[in-house]
Design an enzyme around this catalytic site. Structure first.
Site, mmCIF file in Angstrom:
data_model
loop_
_atom_site.group_PDB
_atom_site.id
_atom_site.type_symbol
_atom_site.label_atom_id
_atom_site.label_comp_id
_atom_site.label_asym_id
_atom_site.label_seq_id
_atom_site.Cartn_x
_atom_site.Cartn_y
_atom_site.Cartn_z
ATOM 1 N N GLY A 1 43.969 12.623 50.790
ATOM 2 C CA GLY A 1 43.456 12.758 52.160
ATOM 3 C C GLY A 1 42.741 14.077 52.409
ATOM 4 O O GLY A 1 41.850 14.154 53.252
ATOM 5 N N PHE A 2 43.085 15.113 51.648
ATOM 6 C CA PHE A 2 42.523 16.439 51.942
ATOM 7 C C PHE A 2 41.002 16.478 51.766
ATOM 8 O O PHE A 2 40.287 17.084 52.568
ATOM 9 C CB PHE A 2 43.187 17.514 51.063
ATOM 10 C CG PHE A 2 42.662 18.887 51.359
ATOM 11 C CD1 PHE A 2 43.056 19.553 52.519
ATOM 12 C CD2 PHE A 2 41.732 19.502 50.523
ATOM 13 C CE1 PHE A 2 42.536 20.803 52.834
ATOM 14 C CE2 PHE A 2 41.215 20.756 50.825
ATOM 15 C CZ PHE A 2 41.624 21.413 51.982
ATOM 16 N N HIS B 1 54.362 4.174 34.252
ATOM 17 C CA HIS B 1 54.075 5.083 35.378
ATOM 18 C C HIS B 1 54.060 6.546 34.943
ATOM 19 O O HIS B 1 53.216 7.340 35.359
ATOM 20 C CB HIS B 1 55.129 4.851 36.466
ATOM 21 C CG HIS B 1 54.643 5.103 37.848
ATOM 22 N ND1 HIS B 1 55.088 4.392 38.926
ATOM 23 C CD2 HIS B 1 53.756 5.994 38.354
ATOM 24 C CE1 HIS B 1 54.486 4.825 40.025
ATOM 25 N NE2 HIS B 1 53.684 5.800 39.710
ATOM 26 N N TYR C 1 57.306 1.926 44.330
ATOM 27 C CA TYR C 1 56.826 2.099 45.704
ATOM 28 C C TYR C 1 57.712 1.275 46.637
ATOM 29 O O TYR C 1 57.637 0.053 46.688
ATOM 30 C CB TYR C 1 55.357 1.671 45.864
ATOM 31 C CG TYR C 1 54.355 2.436 45.032
ATOM 32 C CD1 TYR C 1 54.674 3.651 44.428
ATOM 33 C CD2 TYR C 1 53.064 1.943 44.837
ATOM 34 C CE1 TYR C 1 53.739 4.339 43.655
ATOM 35 C CE2 TYR C 1 52.125 2.626 44.078
ATOM 36 C CZ TYR C 1 52.477 3.823 43.480
ATOM 37 O OH TYR C 1 51.543 4.486 42.723
ATOM 38 N N PRO D 1 42.086 9.735 44.622
ATOM 39 C CA PRO D 1 40.694 10.177 44.453
ATOM 40 C C PRO D 1 40.155 10.944 45.657
ATOM 41 O O PRO D 1 39.138 11.627 45.544
ATOM 42 C CB PRO D 1 39.932 8.867 44.253
ATOM 43 C CG PRO D 1 40.747 7.850 44.990
ATOM 44 C CD PRO D 1 42.181 8.269 44.783
ATOM 45 N N LEU D 2 40.867 10.820 46.790
ATOM 46 C CA LEU D 2 40.472 11.578 47.983
ATOM 47 C C LEU D 2 41.381 12.787 48.155
ATOM 48 O O LEU D 2 41.513 13.332 49.264
ATOM 49 C CB LEU D 2 40.546 10.679 49.222
ATOM 50 C CG LEU D 2 39.587 9.481 49.220
ATOM 51 C CD1 LEU D 2 39.915 8.514 50.351
ATOM 52 C CD2 LEU D 2 38.132 9.962 49.340
ATOM 53 N N GLY D 3 42.009 13.207 47.067
ATOM 54 C CA GLY D 3 42.903 14.363 47.153
ATOM 55 C C GLY D 3 44.026 14.116 48.156
ATOM 56 O O GLY D 3 44.372 15.015 48.928
HETATM 57 N N1 LIG Z 1 49.975 6.741 39.087
HETATM 58 C C1 LIG Z 1 50.485 7.582 39.927
HETATM 59 O O1 LIG Z 1 51.375 8.375 39.611
HETATM 60 C C2 LIG Z 1 49.965 7.605 41.343
HETATM 61 C C3 LIG Z 1 50.247 8.684 42.197
HETATM 62 C C4 LIG Z 1 49.732 8.671 43.485
HETATM 63 C C5 LIG Z 1 48.939 7.601 43.899
HETATM 64 N N2 LIG Z 1 48.700 6.555 43.056
HETATM 65 C C6 LIG Z 1 47.864 5.405 43.462
HETATM 66 O O2 LIG Z 1 46.624 5.881 43.976
HETATM 67 C C7 LIG Z 1 46.404 5.372 45.273
HETATM 68 C C8 LIG Z 1 45.644 6.364 46.135
HETATM 69 O O3 LIG Z 1 46.268 7.623 46.120
HETATM 70 P P1 LIG Z 1 46.774 8.402 47.409
HETATM 71 O O4 LIG Z 1 47.109 7.467 48.502
HETATM 72 O O5 LIG Z 1 47.802 9.360 46.916
HETATM 73 O O6 LIG Z 1 45.553 9.328 47.795
HETATM 74 P P2 LIG Z 1 44.039 9.145 48.272
HETATM 75 O O7 LIG Z 1 43.584 7.777 48.083
HETATM 76 O O8 LIG Z 1 43.320 10.255 47.642
HETATM 77 O O9 LIG Z 1 44.145 9.466 49.822
HETATM 78 C C9 LIG Z 1 44.830 8.644 50.704
HETATM 79 C C10 LIG Z 1 45.002 9.384 52.013
HETATM 80 O O10 LIG Z 1 43.741 9.705 52.574
HETATM 81 C C11 LIG Z 1 43.592 9.185 53.878
HETATM 82 N N3 LIG Z 1 42.251 8.596 53.904
HETATM 83 C C12 LIG Z 1 41.790 7.561 53.162
HETATM 84 N N4 LIG Z 1 40.485 7.320 53.407
HETATM 85 C C13 LIG Z 1 40.109 8.233 54.347
HETATM 86 C C14 LIG Z 1 38.890 8.493 54.988
HETATM 87 N N5 LIG Z 1 37.806 7.800 54.732
HETATM 88 N N6 LIG Z 1 38.849 9.524 55.892
HETATM 89 C C15 LIG Z 1 39.960 10.263 56.144
HETATM 90 N N7 LIG Z 1 41.146 10.046 55.561
HETATM 91 C C16 LIG Z 1 41.227 9.042 54.650
HETATM 92 C C17 LIG Z 1 44.688 8.156 54.035
HETATM 93 O O11 LIG Z 1 45.224 8.212 55.350
HETATM 94 P P3 LIG Z 1 45.137 6.938 56.324
HETATM 95 O O12 LIG Z 1 46.063 5.914 55.785
HETATM 96 O O13 LIG Z 1 45.593 7.522 57.617
HETATM 97 O O14 LIG Z 1 43.710 6.512 56.326
HETATM 98 C C18 LIG Z 1 45.758 8.593 53.028
HETATM 99 O O15 LIG Z 1 46.713 9.434 53.620
HETATM 100 C C19 LIG Z 1 47.811 5.045 45.792
HETATM 101 O O16 LIG Z 1 47.786 4.085 46.816
HETATM 102 C C20 LIG Z 1 48.492 4.551 44.556
HETATM 103 O O17 LIG Z 1 48.188 3.184 44.366
HETATM 104 C C21 LIG Z 1 49.201 6.562 41.790
#
Ligand SMILES: NC(=O)c1ccc[n+]([C@@H]2O[C@H](COP(=O)([O-])OP(=O)(O)OC[C@H]3O[C@@H](n4cnc5c(N)ncnc54)[C@H](OP(=O)(O)O)[C@@H]3O)[C@@H](O)[C@H]2O)c1
Length: 331
Positions: free
Chosen positions: A211-212, A126, A57, A207-209
């Protein structure tokens, strides 16, 4: 904030962690660094004890930021990071997968320095490296654990068979795979079953797709070219229009529970197993608080049955990654 144990390892963390990737990587222009450090600290103040980062990252800059943010709280938090890629230390250019024992050791030394810590609490591979047998990877991490540089071993996006092979060499504490209402592979590909059987915690990423599933995005959302979601098949306007039905379902349940759409998405994951710990990411304090509130949303058996029934009738459109990246998952 309630606590959960990651499987049989005894590693206790807050029921909801903070995914730190999006604080400066993969989500378009990076927000102000000082504000993101304050956000990480605000999470600690609100009871979050589980923080997720990775060498890739940035590369490197996310670990540096997380290390700085968490330095005052070192003794009360669990810091997870990941290795698995070749990265040129000068140009920081990524050069493909590499989980050779020498690369793992170099990555750990670098992560320890950037995070300003003596021991990595949870170290994940990873992505599974087809060039390095998983037994060698597990053996390399085992040696680092014996040296006190790492406490717990994890894998990310691994198939169930690989998890079993790794666990036979060095017990695996956590598996970090994508899992959410629109990515339900772990239920059918043996991953949940292997975790249950072996006593391994599951840490659903995105877990929030991405953001979707919060309802904040839709077919008219413009995704910046430097936002990684711009290349994901699920984020085309057509896929988002088709998948809106899932968001509508979460919203409907939320209205009944006085919870937001994002909270229902997270509460649904928490309700699947007591050893599941999602790590949603956000750059905004009010969303962080909203997401943490999901730990208090209790879905009843009827709610869960309704979600299961309704979600089962919705065919999710679009793969979660383009083909070349899909091929690196589930190995
Ligand atoms: N192991 C792997 O290969 C891998 C891959 C991907 C991710 N990850 C890990 O998983 C973590 C989370 O995954 P992710 O960031 O991909 O996806 P996520 O947590 O599903 O979603 C994050 C997105 O949702 C938005 N969001 C968060 N809370 C919200 C809410 N309450 N209402 C509306 N929008 C919201 C955020 O935008 P805003 O910032 O504008 O709120 C951000 O763009 C990452 O930080 C990383 O540590 C690991």
């Amino acid at each position: 904030m309630q606590k959960r144990k990651l499987g049989k390892s005894g590693l206790e963390v807050s029921a909801i962690g903070l995914g730190c990737m999006g604080l400066n990587y993969h989500r378009g222009p990076a927000p102000d660094r000082k504000e993101m450090i304050a956000l990480v600290r605000a999470a600690v103040e609100r009871g979050v004890t589980f923080f997720d980062t990775a060498e890739i990252y940035g590369p490197f800059t996310n670990e540096e930021m997380v290390g700085e943010a968490l330095a005052p709280f070192r003794d009360t938090v669990v810091i997870a990071t990941k290795f698995g890629f070749r990265i040129d230390p000068e140009t920081v250019k990524q050069g493909g997968m590499d989980s050779s024992p020498a690369r793992i050791r170099a990555a750990v030394e670098g992560s320890l320095k950037r995070l300003k810590i003596e021991t990595i609490d949870l170290l994940y591979q990873h992505r599974v490296d087809p060039e390095t047998p998983i037994e060698e990877v597990a053996g390399a991490v085992k040696a680092l654990i014996a040296e006190g540089k790492v406490k717990h071993f994890g894998l990310s996006e691994s198939g169930a068979n690989t998890v079993r092979r790794a666990h036979a060499v060095q017990s695996v504490t956590a598996l970090q795979n994508e899992y959410s209402l629109w990515t339900r592979g772990p239920e059918t590909n043996g991953v949940l079953q292997a975790c249950e059987e072996l006593g391994i915690g599951l840490v659903p990423y995105s877990p929030l797709g991405k953001g979707f599933l919060t309802g904040a995005m839709g077919k008219d959302t413009k995704i910046a070219a430097d936002d990684f979601r711009a290349i994901l098949p699920r984020f085309t306007p057509e896929a988002m229009a088709a998948n809106q039905a899932l968001v509508d379902l979460l919203k409907r349940i939320g209205e009944r529970k006085q919870a937001t759409t994002a909270q229902v998405a997270l509460a649904w994951l928490l309700a699947q197993k007591p050893w599941i710990v999602p790590i949603p990411g956000t750059t905004k304090l009010h969303r962080l608080e909203e997401n943490l509130g999901a730990a208090d949303v209790e879905l009843t058996a009827d709610d869960l049955a309704e979600i299961q029934r309704a979600a089962g009738a919705i065919a999710v459109q679009g793969e979660r990654y383009p083909p070349a990246l899909m091929a690196t998952t589930g190995r």
